[in-house]
Write an enzyme that holds these catalytic residues in place. Sequence first.
Site, PDB file in Angstrom:
ATOM      1  N   ASP A  99      46.445 -18.648 -60.501  1.00 45.93           N
ATOM      2  CA  ASP A  99      45.500 -19.839 -60.296  1.00 45.93           C
ATOM      3  C   ASP A  99      44.392 -19.767 -58.833  1.00 45.93           C
ATOM      4  O   ASP A  99      44.700 -18.726 -57.855  1.00 45.93           O
ATOM      5  CB  ASP A  99      46.719 -20.805 -60.049  1.00 45.93           C
ATOM      6  CG  ASP A  99      47.425 -21.247 -60.791  1.00 45.93           C
ATOM      7  OD1 ASP A  99      46.621 -21.111 -61.994  1.00 45.93           O
ATOM      8  OD2 ASP A  99      48.121 -22.963 -61.228  1.00 45.93           O
ATOM      9  N   HIS A 252      49.691 -17.086 -58.033  1.00 49.04           N
ATOM     10  CA  HIS A 252      48.105 -17.149 -56.820  1.00 49.04           C
ATOM     11  C   HIS A 252      47.520 -15.812 -56.929  1.00 49.04           C
ATOM     12  O   HIS A 252      47.296 -15.360 -56.342  1.00 49.04           O
ATOM     13  CB  HIS A 252      48.577 -17.974 -56.021  1.00 49.04           C
ATOM     14  CG  HIS A 252      49.227 -19.721 -56.259  1.00 49.04           C
ATOM     15  ND1 HIS A 252      50.189 -19.920 -55.899  1.00 49.04           N
ATOM     16  CD2 HIS A 252      47.908 -20.998 -56.328  1.00 49.04           C
ATOM     17  CE1 HIS A 252      50.456 -21.143 -56.131  1.00 49.04           C
ATOM     18  NE2 HIS A 252      48.960 -21.594 -56.703  1.00 49.04           N
TER      19      HIS A 252
END
Length: 716
Positions: A99, A252
């Site tokens: 993400d 991430h």
Amino acid sequence: MSRHQRRRQSVRRPRRLAAPPLRFFMPLSLLACLLLLIVLRGLATNEVFHDARVADSADKTTVPTDLLKGGPIIDARGDRNDHPVSYSIPDRTVVLSFDDGPSAEWTPKILEILESRHVHADFFVTGAMTARNPDLIRKIVAGGHEIGLHSFTHPDLAFQSHARISWEMAQTQLALAGVAGVHSSLFRPPYSSNSAALDDWSYPVIKYLGAQGYVTAFIDHDTDDWKRPGVDAIVKEAVPAKPGAGELILLHDAGGDRSQTVEALGVLIDKLKADGYRFATITEALGASSATTPVHGFQLWAGRGYIWATQLGVRTLPVLIALLAVVGFLNFGRFALMLVLAPIHARRAKRLDLWGEPVTEPVTVLVPAYNERECIANTLNSLAASDYPIEVIVIDDGSSDDTADIVEEMDLPFVRLIRKVNGGKSSALNVGIAAASHDIVVMMDGDTVFEPSTVRELVQPFGDPGIGAVSGNAKVGNRDTLIGAWQHIEYVLGHNLDRRMYDMLGIIPTIPGAVGAFRKEALQAVGGMSDDTLAEDTDITMAVLCEGWRVVYAERARAWTEAPASLQQLWSQRYRWSYGSMQAMWKHRRAVTARGPAGRFGRLGLPIVVMFGVVAPLLAPLVDIFLLYGVFFADAQLTLTSFGGFLAIQAVLSWYAFKLDREKPWHLISLPTQQLVYRQLMYIVLLQSAITAVTGGRLRWQKLRRTGEVAAPVEA
């Protein structure tokens, strides 16, 4: 009317300007483009429309139980919108998802690890990061990975309206189209976790986006890698709690230091492969068609245009910030010079023996006049009240009205009238200079009135034989209107305070046409008035300086002039002034490399005049552009506070200028509106003049309509 009269009348007919919307179009379009570039850059850096609010957990009364207990993939598209279904990742299958990216620092390292281990993953990208890192998006797609949307600015969509949600998605799709030529139907909400966390606030977002054609991808487990708990902890959290169970893992690749994520990734992949897991993208794991589809036509070119403009904005901003710093340096430098030099000038002006013996010889006052029937009587009556011996020569420059007849009818004994064919103001002044009986020549406009002491105060500096020209103190007579009040502030602050500063530096660039005096010898040395520019007053002043004469400012030599009474007339006047001043500066550019007095002005005066009179005002709209950006797209409170400080400095400087000029400060009540309206108008005028000069345009003299309302000196 005879043919001769028609020809005379047409010689100096005012050029009709384009309608106001057209004359504003080019400069306003340029400023709007700059603002747009800054906004696009702000979007790419997540400064514009940033919303850091995160919703707390709410009730789950509207969320179906099967979704809360189901898999991480929820399909609410089409007919399923009323009854969304969820899907789980198959056993022995792992989907790695990243993400918040792509990140120029961390995403390439992650892609390198994935490529070395032949693993495909899902990247849920934000539109802002996509616009900033287009090459990485193309690399993700080329590597066989899957793209999903993570909104544009990363807000909690539970707080956002449907319009904002649609904009977030559409803008991200636009960015994807521009950088990789694809759209994606996969979506992951910012700040989301697993499907069990769905609540009455987030569930409507899922349904709304499902109706727009998006499949929502939550996770099975959060590694909390964003907390940087350590490589071992990240790997431990990522491994399925139940051996053999399929899992959608959250990591991430942006948003902070992701070194632990990078280090843990290789360890995690090797461990899961050793345990018999396969890696796939979400659609591969579910056996569905790819979530990314190519785009063509308008959507593709619109996306490319958007990315091109965003990249231009990203690259342009440092330049604009540097130019903004130049504006600040020049403005505050000018303020500092004013505050230091203006008081010295004021103290010097009080000395009675400043210029030597008093000047008492008669002087010639030249009044060039073209269609001044409304004003000429007031002008001559004011001269009749002069306390100094003068001869007055009115040069009627082919007026088509009864200006000359009015002068004759007044039959003033000290006034001579010269009629001539229309040839322009410079031509009229040269005729007057040739006819002048005295060694000192005072010049004034036909719409100006002098105080009784004006001529006497104006000529006293000629007691110093080195002085070739003297600037008087021009004031706005019709200051009772808002436009007049704005110009009044400008004259006192922007003209007269400037002249004090320039006087102390020995580089006054302009003797105003409304009130100025020249030694006839100095005028003859430079060949008289020239019509090479539209600012003959600036041109002749610079020529006199280059010839080695001193030019000074006589603050007590006050003249009251009729300023433009409408925005259209104001535009015409300032457009001519700005353009003519640029012409004069360009005409005398060789002084920069000249020797002697011309070189002194060229290397000291001309650069200062260019920097303060052209560069700073041309760049000043950047202040307003960043002001608008700050108020509407960034920190409004900080921006307005900073602008308030700027206005406070302007107010203090204006009050000081009014004090030096012995003006009543109540006129400064219109200063805020002057700064918010009039200042911007003057910027646009100067910008339009610069555009005209750069493009090779030509501007003719434009005669302003006068009312004759300035009949006597105005009470300060």
